[in-house]
Design a protein around this motif. Structure first.
Motif, PDB file in Angstrom:
ATOM      1  N   SER A 496     -12.284   1.570  -4.529  1.00  0.00           N
ATOM      2  CA  SER A 496     -13.754   1.750  -4.066  1.00  0.00           C
ATOM      3  C   SER A 496     -14.383   1.784  -2.668  1.00  0.00           C
ATOM      4  CB  SER A 496     -14.594   0.621  -4.989  1.00  0.00           C
ATOM      5  OG  SER A 496     -14.338  -0.492  -4.223  1.00  0.00           O
ATOM      6  N   LEU A 497     -13.812   0.940  -2.069  1.00  0.00           N
ATOM      7  CA  LEU A 497     -14.076   1.236  -0.358  1.00  0.00           C
ATOM      8  C   LEU A 497     -13.504   2.202   0.049  1.00  0.00           C
ATOM      9  CD1 LEU A 497     -14.484  -0.213   2.144  1.00  0.00           C
ATOM     10  CD2 LEU A 497     -12.602  -1.387   2.410  1.00  0.00           C
ATOM     11  N   ALA A 498     -12.481   2.729  -0.298  1.00  0.00           N
ATOM     12  CA  ALA A 498     -11.684   4.187   0.242  1.00  0.00           C
ATOM     13  C   ALA A 498     -12.691   5.324  -0.350  1.00  0.00           C
ATOM     14  CB  ALA A 498     -10.283   4.354  -0.286  1.00  0.00           C
ATOM     15  N   SER A 499     -13.284   5.100  -1.421  1.00  0.00           N
ATOM     16  CA  SER A 499     -14.086   6.183  -1.951  1.00  0.00           C
ATOM     17  C   SER A 499     -15.515   6.064  -1.309  1.00  0.00           C
ATOM     18  CB  SER A 499     -14.560   6.049  -3.323  1.00  0.00           C
ATOM     19  OG  SER A 499     -15.418   6.680  -3.944  1.00  0.00           O
ATOM     20  N   ARG A 533     -11.905  -0.112   8.418  1.00  0.00           N
ATOM     21  CA  ARG A 533     -10.637   0.000   8.440  1.00  0.00           C
ATOM     22  C   ARG A 533      -9.867  -1.286   8.324  1.00  0.00           C
ATOM     23  NH1 ARG A 533      -6.723  -1.564  11.120  1.00  0.00           N
ATOM     24  NH2 ARG A 533      -7.967  -2.917  12.516  1.00  0.00           N
ATOM     25  N   GLN A 534     -10.417  -2.287   8.923  1.00  0.00           N
ATOM     26  CA  GLN A 534      -9.846  -3.875   9.014  1.00  0.00           C
ATOM     27  C   GLN A 534      -9.894  -4.175   7.764  1.00  0.00           C
ATOM     28  OE1 GLN A 534      -9.114  -6.121  11.809  1.00  0.00           O
ATOM     29  NE2 GLN A 534      -8.101  -6.441   9.956  1.00  0.00           N
ATOM     30  N   VAL A 535     -11.019  -4.200   6.627  1.00  0.00           N
ATOM     31  CA  VAL A 535     -11.052  -4.599   5.571  1.00  0.00           C
ATOM     32  C   VAL A 535      -9.858  -4.009   4.535  1.00  0.00           C
ATOM     33  CG1 VAL A 535     -12.318  -4.638   3.268  1.00  0.00           C
ATOM     34  CG2 VAL A 535     -13.193  -5.253   5.446  1.00  0.00           C
ATOM     35  N   LEU A 536      -9.813  -2.479   4.593  1.00  0.00           N
ATOM     36  CA  LEU A 536      -8.530  -1.845   4.041  1.00  0.00           C
ATOM     37  C   LEU A 536      -7.034  -2.243   4.206  1.00  0.00           C
ATOM     38  CD1 LEU A 536      -9.683   1.789   4.408  1.00  0.00           C
ATOM     39  CD2 LEU A 536      -9.515   0.519   2.281  1.00  0.00           C
ATOM     40  N   ALA A 537      -7.147  -2.783   5.690  1.00  0.00           N
ATOM     41  CA  ALA A 537      -5.756  -3.350   6.156  1.00  0.00           C
ATOM     42  C   ALA A 537      -5.505  -4.641   5.759  1.00  0.00           C
ATOM     43  CB  ALA A 537      -5.682  -3.367   7.646  1.00  0.00           C
ATOM     44  N   ASN A 538      -6.516  -5.548   5.497  1.00  0.00           N
ATOM     45  CA  ASN A 538      -6.758  -6.837   4.971  1.00  0.00           C
ATOM     46  C   ASN A 538      -6.174  -6.759   3.533  1.00  0.00           C
ATOM     47  OD1 ASN A 538      -7.533  -7.644   7.526  1.00  0.00           O
ATOM     48  ND2 ASN A 538      -9.207  -8.668   6.643  1.00  0.00           N
ATOM     49  N   GLY A 539      -7.028  -5.912   2.631  1.00  0.00           N
ATOM     50  CA  GLY A 539      -6.732  -5.747   1.308  1.00  0.00           C
ATOM     51  C   GLY A 539      -5.277  -5.338   0.909  1.00  0.00           C
ATOM     52  N   LEU A 540      -4.622  -4.490   1.811  1.00  0.00           N
ATOM     53  CA  LEU A 540      -3.232  -3.851   1.666  1.00  0.00           C
ATOM     54  C   LEU A 540      -2.352  -4.964   1.852  1.00  0.00           C
ATOM     55  CD1 LEU A 540      -3.645  -0.175   3.017  1.00  0.00           C
ATOM     56  CD2 LEU A 540      -2.980  -0.873   0.513  1.00  0.00           C
ATOM     57  N   LEU A 542      -2.475  -8.189   1.349  1.00  0.00           N
ATOM     58  CA  LEU A 542      -2.559  -8.985   0.242  1.00  0.00           C
ATOM     59  C   LEU A 542      -1.932  -8.350  -0.826  1.00  0.00           C
ATOM     60  CD1 LEU A 542      -6.394 -10.130   0.149  1.00  0.00           C
ATOM     61  CD2 LEU A 542      -4.637 -11.452   0.654  1.00  0.00           C
ATOM     62  N   LEU A 543      -1.534  -7.139  -0.987  1.00  0.00           N
ATOM     63  CA  LEU A 543      -0.720  -6.590  -2.022  1.00  0.00           C
ATOM     64  C   LEU A 543       0.527  -6.517  -1.554  1.00  0.00           C
ATOM     65  CD1 LEU A 543      -3.160  -3.747  -3.579  1.00  0.00           C
ATOM     66  CD2 LEU A 543      -2.798  -6.157  -4.289  1.00  0.00           C
ATOM     67  N   GLY A 544       0.892  -6.670  -0.180  1.00  0.00           N
ATOM     68  CA  GLY A 544       2.334  -6.183   0.106  1.00  0.00           C
ATOM     69  C   GLY A 544       2.437  -4.910   0.449  1.00  0.00           C
ATOM     70  N   VAL A 545       1.412  -4.267   0.477  1.00  0.00           N
ATOM     71  CA  VAL A 545       1.676  -2.759   0.753  1.00  0.00           C
ATOM     72  C   VAL A 545       1.248  -2.471   2.361  1.00  0.00           C
ATOM     73  CG1 VAL A 545       0.744  -0.548   0.375  1.00  0.00           C
ATOM     74  CG2 VAL A 545       1.109  -2.295  -1.528  1.00  0.00           C
ATOM     75  N   SER A 546       1.640  -1.451   3.084  1.00  0.00           N
ATOM     76  CA  SER A 546       1.399  -1.069   4.539  1.00  0.00           C
ATOM     77  C   SER A 546       0.401  -0.411   4.717  1.00  0.00           C
ATOM     78  CB  SER A 546       2.614  -0.344   4.872  1.00  0.00           C
ATOM     79  OG  SER A 546       2.807   1.080   4.359  1.00  0.00           O
ATOM     80  N   ALA A 547      -0.136  -0.447   5.740  1.00  0.00           N
ATOM     81  CA  ALA A 547      -1.468   0.202   6.189  1.00  0.00           C
ATOM     82  C   ALA A 547      -1.041   1.111   7.221  1.00  0.00           C
ATOM     83  CB  ALA A 547      -2.482  -0.765   6.445  1.00  0.00           C
ATOM     84  N   PRO A 548      -0.638   2.341   6.865  1.00  0.00           N
ATOM     85  CA  PRO A 548       0.104   3.307   7.868  1.00  0.00           C
ATOM     86  C   PRO A 548      -1.385   3.874   9.045  1.00  0.00           C
ATOM     87  CG  PRO A 548      -0.398   4.189   5.787  1.00  0.00           C
ATOM     88  CD  PRO A 548      -0.504   2.748   5.457  1.00  0.00           C
ATOM     89  N   GLU A 549      -0.937   3.983  10.027  1.00  0.00           N
ATOM     90  CA  GLU A 549      -1.869   4.462  11.050  1.00  0.00           C
ATOM     91  C   GLU A 549      -1.771   5.711  11.099  1.00  0.00           C
ATOM     92  OE1 GLU A 549      -2.235   2.337  14.696  1.00  0.00           O
ATOM     93  OE2 GLU A 549      -2.789   0.579  13.917  1.00  0.00           O
ATOM     94  N   ARG A 550      -0.919   6.421  10.799  1.00  0.00           N
ATOM     95  CA  ARG A 550      -0.497   7.970  10.544  1.00  0.00           C
ATOM     96  C   ARG A 550      -0.017   8.234   9.313  1.00  0.00           C
ATOM     97  NH1 ARG A 550       0.366   6.692  16.142  1.00  0.00           N
ATOM     98  NH2 ARG A 550      -0.666   8.159  17.561  1.00  0.00           N
ATOM     99  N   MET A 551      -0.540   9.550   8.734  1.00  0.00           N
ATOM    100  CA  MET A 551       0.361  10.109   7.412  1.00  0.00           C
ATOM    101  C   MET A 551       0.275  11.407   7.481  1.00  0.00           C
ATOM    102  SD  MET A 551      -1.415   7.845   4.539  1.00  0.00           S
ATOM    103  CE  MET A 551      -0.511   8.440   3.058  1.00  0.00           C
TER     104      MET A 551
END
Length: 551
Positions: A496-499, A533-540, A542-551
């Motif tokens: 929902s945040l990404a949206s 961006r910070q909240v997306l990183a914090n949430g990812l 918590l799931l043990g999923v990376s927060a990439p800076e480039r894709m």
């Protein structure tokens, strides 16, 4: 002003309204519910407090809501307070009051969203605990993702969490495992009740490499050698696979240690003496029907040997002796009966059954090209963690497994998770983070730096407001995810945040173009984007999923 701040403001205003009328504010709940209306035209936030307590207070809901609206309309940061329907209260905040949430995120950084709701609670979280007789299958893989995420969520609310793996190295399955290895070492067919798969042949060969004379040993000694070395090899591989999946444990507890140390026998004798077990039909029983079981369970069988539940009782006792306030067990779909059995075990030990929580996870299926994937390349009969990771990668596997309530059977679409498109949920969230990281890099390259604090009251566009309010929901969502033991809420929130961010980006230009000079709005929007961006990183995280800076 965060939703929590607003909830406190509403409650304080309600106390004033009731007190001014000579009514008892004790009817108010400790925590006021603040929600976002489905229709943004109704306001930024809404509360049903007047409907909830008016009758108890001796007022009509609409009367209470009108008085509350009048009080709140005078409060700093509240732009409007309007009564709707029978007593709903819709609230609008000023842009400056909403923008203050951005400052909170930027100041807290990686700590934003964390709370102390579970501070002081010592939790033992046991999950995966697969038998050391084969690679981790999909059910265990689901628990590895969900259990690790749950541990992170609980810790984010202040709990002291110990992740524990119960190593089932006792029982008939170990004999079947040893017999399967011996058959493979001899080049014989798999025993009727044995384990199949190329991993059995691989381990059997490794046992012979370590113990070249193993096959020539007397039968009992041979079985013991293949079991001991085979288990060590299998469990070393399980640990390695889990680590590569991003799931590590604080404690690996061996079931057999409870029997070898005599702890099971001592505890059973104690429970007999205390009358917590009863004797009938030549066996000793635990009265699990007192806790909702369909029948009482045998603890010591007629032949004098302990049933499996004897080890469970001793294991729970050991956890409590180690000082854990809460013992959470994450078990597979075929263990539903363990809920009442473990609670009965707690009661037998003199504990409140509430010290035990059991989460039951449903089955996981893989689908590719619209068809079920049934066979593993290595295990033969089941799909393993390694199969899933090989197919889609660690991030996609962890995210997808943690994205759903464990109460539901999960069908994983491998084709979808391989897509680099917004249809793929993990890609959608990670891309939002990468896009935001790129935005900050571009701003740095342009030399954009705010002179003083940005004026966040300039963020008046509806899409800006929606993004700010979505950011502000993170702490309460996280508290709820911990309370309900539902880490899937984190994944759904991130989507929902990404949206909200993508919708904002589509209508609001952030960086100046074509030689334009930056404006105060430029810096306000950059602050908003960095908070997202910070909240997306914090949430990812918590799931043990990376927060990439480039894709």
């Amino acid at each position: 002003m965060t939703p929590a701040d607003l909830a406190e403001l509403v409650r304080n205003s309600a106390v004033e309204v009731l007190t001014a009328r000579g009514l008892d504010p004790a009817v108010l709940p400790d925590a006021v519910t603040i929600e976002r209306p489905r229709n943004p035209e109704h306001g930024d936030y809404a509360t049903n407090l007047a409907l909830q307590v008016a009758k108890k207070a001796g007022l009509k809901p609409r009367e209470f809501a009108d008085a509350l609206a009048g009080s709140l309309a005078k409060a700093d940061g509240v732009e409007a307070a309007e009564v709707a329907g029978p007593g709903f209260l819709n609230l609008r905040l000023g842009a400056g009051a909403q923008g203050a949430q951005i400052t909170q995120v930027l100041e807290a950084g990686a700590a934003y969203g964390r709370g102390d709701a579970l501070a002081g609670l010592k939790i033992n979280l046991e999950f995966v605990s697969a038998n050391p007789t084969g690679p981790i299958h999909l059910g265990g893989t689901r628990w590895a993702a969900v259990g690790d995420a749950l541990g992170r969520v609980l810790a984010a609310q202040g709990a002291e969490v110990t992740r524990e793996y119960y190593f089932n190295d006792a029982g008939a399955q170990i004999d079947r495992f040893a017999n399967s290895l011996i058959a493979a070492a001899k080049g014989e067919p798999v025993p009727e009740d044995g384990y199949a798969g190329t991993y059995i042949s691989d381990i059997a060969a490794e046992v012979l490499r370590k113990e070249p004379s193993a096959l020539s040993l007397p039968e009992d000694e041979r079985r013991e050698t293949f079991a001991k070395v085979g288990i060590e090899l299998m469990f070393a591989e399980i640990k390695k696979t889990l680590h590569e999946f991003g799931t590590d444990f604080d404690v690996f507890f061996q079931e057999n240690s409870l029997h070898e140390s005599g702890e099971v026998a001592r505890l059973v004798a104690k429970l007999k003496d205390e009358g917590s077990l009863y004797f009938a039909d030549g066996a000793w029983w635990l009265r699990t029907t007192d806790h909702g079981d369909d029948k009482d369970r045998v603890v010591i069988k007629q032949d004098g040997n302990p049933a499996y539940i004897a080890g469970d009782i001793a294991y729970l006792h050991d956890k409590r002796q180690r000082g854990f306030d809460l013992c959470i067990y994450m078990l597979g779909a075929d263990h539903h009966g363990y809920i009442v059995r473990l609670k009965a075990a707690a009661a037998a030990l003199g504990d409140d059954p509430a010290v035990v929580e059991v989460l039951i996870g449903q089955m996981v299926n893989l689908v590719s090209d619209g068809k079920p994937v049934r066979m593993s390349k290595r295990a033969g009969t089941v799909i393993t963690m390694e199969d899933l990771v090989e197919a889609v990668g660690v991030d996609a596997a962890r995210y997808e497994l943690a994205r759903y309530s464990v109460d539901s059977t999960l069908d994983i679409d491998l084709d979808l998770l391989r897509k680099h498109s917004n249809e793929n949920p993990v890609y959608y969230v990670q891309y939002a983070h990468a896009r935001l990281a790129s935005l900050q890099r571009n701003a740095a390259e342009l030399g954009l730096k705010a002179d003083g604090e940005p004026d966040l009251s300039l963020l008046t566009h509806p899409r800006e407001g929606d993004l700010i309010r979505t950011i502000g929901e993170f702490p309460e969502m996280l508290r709820k995810a911990a309370e309900l033991r539902e880490p899937h809420r984190v994944a759904r929130y991130l989507e929902s945040l990404a949206s909200a961010y993508h919708k904002f980006y589509d209508v609001a230009r952030v960086l100046p173009q074509g030689g334009e000079d930056p404006t105060p709005l430029t810096f306000a929007r950059l602050a908003l984007c960095e908070a997202a961006r910070q909240v997306l990183a914090n949430g990812l995280e918590l799931l043990g999923v990376s927060a990439p800076e480039r894709m």
